[in-house]
Design an enzyme around this catalytic site. Structure first.
Site, PDB file in Angstrom:
ATOM      1  N   ASP A  74     -62.207 -11.992 -12.561  1.00 26.45           N
ATOM      2  CA  ASP A  74     -62.605 -12.529 -13.862  1.00 26.45           C
ATOM      3  C   ASP A  74     -61.433 -13.272 -14.519  1.00 26.45           C
ATOM      4  O   ASP A  74     -61.573 -14.393 -15.007  1.00 26.45           O
ATOM      5  CB  ASP A  74     -63.080 -11.374 -14.751  1.00 26.45           C
ATOM      6  CG  ASP A  74     -63.382 -11.813 -16.162  1.00 26.45           C
ATOM      7  OD1 ASP A  74     -64.514 -12.278 -16.409  1.00 26.45           O
ATOM      8  OD2 ASP A  74     -62.489 -11.703 -17.018  1.00 26.45           O
TER       9      ASP A  74
ATOM     10  N   PHE B 202     -81.875 -13.205 -23.722  1.00 25.31           N
ATOM     11  CA  PHE B 202     -81.974 -12.614 -25.063  1.00 25.31           C
ATOM     12  C   PHE B 202     -81.393 -11.205 -25.031  1.00 25.31           C
ATOM     13  O   PHE B 202     -82.007 -10.230 -25.427  1.00 25.31           O
ATOM     14  CB  PHE B 202     -83.444 -12.616 -25.532  1.00 25.31           C
ATOM     15  CG  PHE B 202     -83.594 -12.501 -27.037  1.00 25.31           C
ATOM     16  CD1 PHE B 202     -83.199 -13.545 -27.869  1.00 25.31           C
ATOM     17  CD2 PHE B 202     -84.139 -11.360 -27.625  1.00 25.31           C
ATOM     18  CE1 PHE B 202     -83.348 -13.450 -29.255  1.00 25.31           C
ATOM     19  CE2 PHE B 202     -84.282 -11.248 -29.010  1.00 25.31           C
ATOM     20  CZ  PHE B 202     -83.890 -12.299 -29.824  1.00 25.31           C
TER      21      PHE B 202
ATOM     22  N   LYS C 101     -61.055 -17.342 -15.517  1.00 26.55           N
ATOM     23  CA  LYS C 101     -60.653 -17.808 -16.843  1.00 26.55           C
ATOM     24  C   LYS C 101     -59.378 -18.647 -16.760  1.00 26.55           C
ATOM     25  O   LYS C 101     -59.238 -19.665 -17.437  1.00 26.55           O
ATOM     26  CB  LYS C 101     -60.449 -16.611 -17.775  1.00 26.55           C
ATOM     27  CG  LYS C 101     -61.765 -15.931 -18.145  1.00 26.55           C
ATOM     28  CD  LYS C 101     -61.499 -14.588 -18.805  1.00 26.55           C
ATOM     29  CE  LYS C 101     -62.789 -13.933 -19.271  1.00 26.55           C
ATOM     30  NZ  LYS C 101     -62.570 -12.512 -19.634  1.00 26.55           N
TER      31      LYS C 101
END
Lengths: 393, 393
Positions: free
Chosen positions: B192, B11, B196
């Site tokens: 990263d 959250f 991807k």
């Protein structure tokens, strides 16, 4: 995966391109079984037994499950599509005017016959704008779609901006390069962009708008002086098609207008025959899709993507427009506008609510200010060829 | 249309953003039933009864049909996803490293359990790159995917290019603006982008590549002098992730390299934290997709699009990777490369097949020429922090 047997109407550059790709790529699992053309005497780059001048050879052939319609005659195309639907055939088309004019009826007939009707090539060629609006953006979250959807006018405007050419010279260059037709009216007066905007609006907001209600001004009145003004202010001028929705009221505002675009904005980078569309949603700021909007390969590519999608029974989702009332137009409100004109007799300063800037000279005049859209929409204003009407973003 | 009951893991800003949108838009027909968090003591902007620290409250709740996984701990996320699959729950995730590292296994498990696994947010945030590769482009016709897929490095490179800043200063500015993490390694070293690129490659060409085999160089060695050289030649420097396929042999070449990009090319216009990807196909030249690659709203937007797609049982099409052998890497051949270095002791001219240009000075040196990829790949070259290695497009 379904096997696709295609009946092709029309064998121009796009039709021939699709034929060649399907020949070269058997793994696409789609073949052209019959090609219906108007003129049987023309030499064609495909086996003669494929061709016929009789539409029924496609429509009555139960093995043909997909009709690809690539003809220019809108009435004949309309007839073919409806007959194909009634025969339970899926249809792929690139005919934006036809689709925009009969959108609701064609979608109803498609649903009634439980077939697919795909037309990605009708809007921005190979740029997958419809598919993205359909599949990726929940229409509850979309706020606007805005961009350059006509390559002919963008080619002309790019020439006018970069080479200080007059509209007439730039149009001539576009015609010589094959980017404008001999009769360029549909493009340069913004009719083509309005048709595309109506199609986009349905897929963006799930609401059908009437193409005639789009506030539309083409590029034929633009002058070298307007581009000078743009340059001074770090703008360029683009023909922008824009639909936005007010989620509180459901009202849609749709315009096709020459527009000042700041040079550092994404849309200013779309030049020549390219198309580019911004999709604005509540969450993700703007998405930008960009590519070639027309021509043999881009159009073939979009048609082939639609054909491929039919292999797994793809349909535009009825969920977006079912049970939706017609779109409510709110073509009211106020807009910041520049109006340029050569002759001071054409001065229209009286229609401005508020004038911010006024320039007068022997050769050219302009006014910048805020106009009520009701006044702008008047035929004697928006259709006056002596007025260069340019919106601010 | 299926009703979506979501179990949310995590959250943070994205999780909270999704919670808010779903609260405000009941018409999306998706509700969050339970939120599992690590720290029960933190104050949260949602009713306390929604929260739990026990993953089983989501995994064992048969009413929850969709798990949205937004946690940073990759091992815990891996565990959650597999358990959710085994419970017949669909999963939406944004965890690119996890997905790239376990792609094949996760897809197999997804298929075995006949659930959907969607992860658009893992690549380029709100830019719908996976969905477009999946749905719009037939992989037989795709030739390459190339672009800027990491916002952190693009922000740093934009600052270095526009403000003549050193890498260290630009990194610091990025960290202060929230565009780079305290430990920026994954971004600035290109890990990263490589993750991807591996995900993109599967969806583009239907072939799984090993992320460790991507020829990778980050941006940490770039110097002010390299940008000076770029400017002289009308280039800028971008970290470009590129996968291309040779359709004859099925061989894929995948690289993540600082790259000179001509200033008038589309990709040069992607600045700051934005991402932009070119998709090249045999037919439609290039399509360009552009938008924000990361951050609260773009990521929320992509996750919400995936949630929406689950309402009509959307799955990435197994057809693209089933029965496909692993991708064959062809990381050989020759490449035109610039290598810059401060100290002449670091001269590596001996690895060039051919030298086109050589510049020597007291402060900085560079060589431009053609290198065999086998030599470039050597650890003492590509991982040498003293060498500024920049590819030409």
């Amino acid at each position: 995966m379904r096997k696709i047997n295609i009946g092709l109407f029309g064998f121009g550059v796009v039709g021939e391109g699709i034929y060649k790709v399907l020949e070269e790529k058997p793994q696409l699992n789609a073949v052209i079984k019959k090609i219906v053309i108007k003129d049987a005497s023309k030499p064609r780059n495909a086996p003669s037994e494929l061709f016929s001048t009789n539409a029924d050879e496609i429509l009555n052939d139960d093995e043909i499950n997909v009709v690809v319609e690539l003809i220019s005659d809108a009435d004949a195309a309309h007839d073919i599509i409806i007959k194909a639907f009634n025969k339970g055939k899926h249809v792929v088309s690139a005919n934006k005017k036809l689709i925009a004019d009969h959108h609701k009826k064609l979608l109803d007939l498609q649903a009634k016959n439980n077939v697919s009707f795909l037309y990605e090539a009708s809007v921005c060629g190979s740029v997958p704008i419809i598919r993205n609006l359909e599949e990726y953006f929940d229409n509850d979250l979309l706020n606007y779609v805005s961009g350059i959807v006509n390559g002919t006018t963008n080619y002309i405007l790019t020439k006018m901006a970069n080479e200080n050419e007059s509209y007439q010279d730039a149009l001539k260059a576009a015609q010589e390069s094959g980017f404008a037709e001999a009769d360029p009216t549909a493009d340069v007066e913004g009719f083509d962009a309005s048709s595309k905007l109506a199609i986009i609006t349905l897929h963006a907001f799930g609401k059908k708008i009437d193409v005639d209600q789009v506030i539309r001004k083409g590029i034929t009145s633009l002058k070298v002086e307007d581009f000078k003004y743009a340059k001074e202010k770090n703008y360029t001028i683009k023909l922008i098609a824009n639909s936005k929705i007010n989620h509180q009221t459901g009202e849609i505002t749709s315009t096709v207008l020459p527009t000042f675009v700041e040079l550092n904005k994404t849309i200013a980078l779309v030049n020549n025959e390219y198309n580019g569309v911004l999709i604005g949603s509540s969450l993700s700021d703007e998405q930008f899709l960009y590519g070639k909007g027309a021509g043999r390969f881009p159009t073939s590519s979009a048609v082939l993507s639609d054909i491929s999608a039919l292999k797994y029974d793809y349909q535009y989702s009825i969920r977006k427009y079912e049970n939706q009332e017609e779109g409510v137009f709110n073509q009211t409100g106020k807009k910041r506008i520049y109006i340029g004109f050569e002759n001071q007799a054409d001065d229209v300063s009286n229609i401005f609510d508020e004038i911010e800037e006024r320039y007068q000279s022997k050769n050219y005049n302009h006014i910048v200010g805020v106009i009520d859209i009701e006044k702008l929409k008047q035929k004697e204003i928006i259709e006056n060829p002596k007025l260069s009407i340019i919106a601010f973003e």
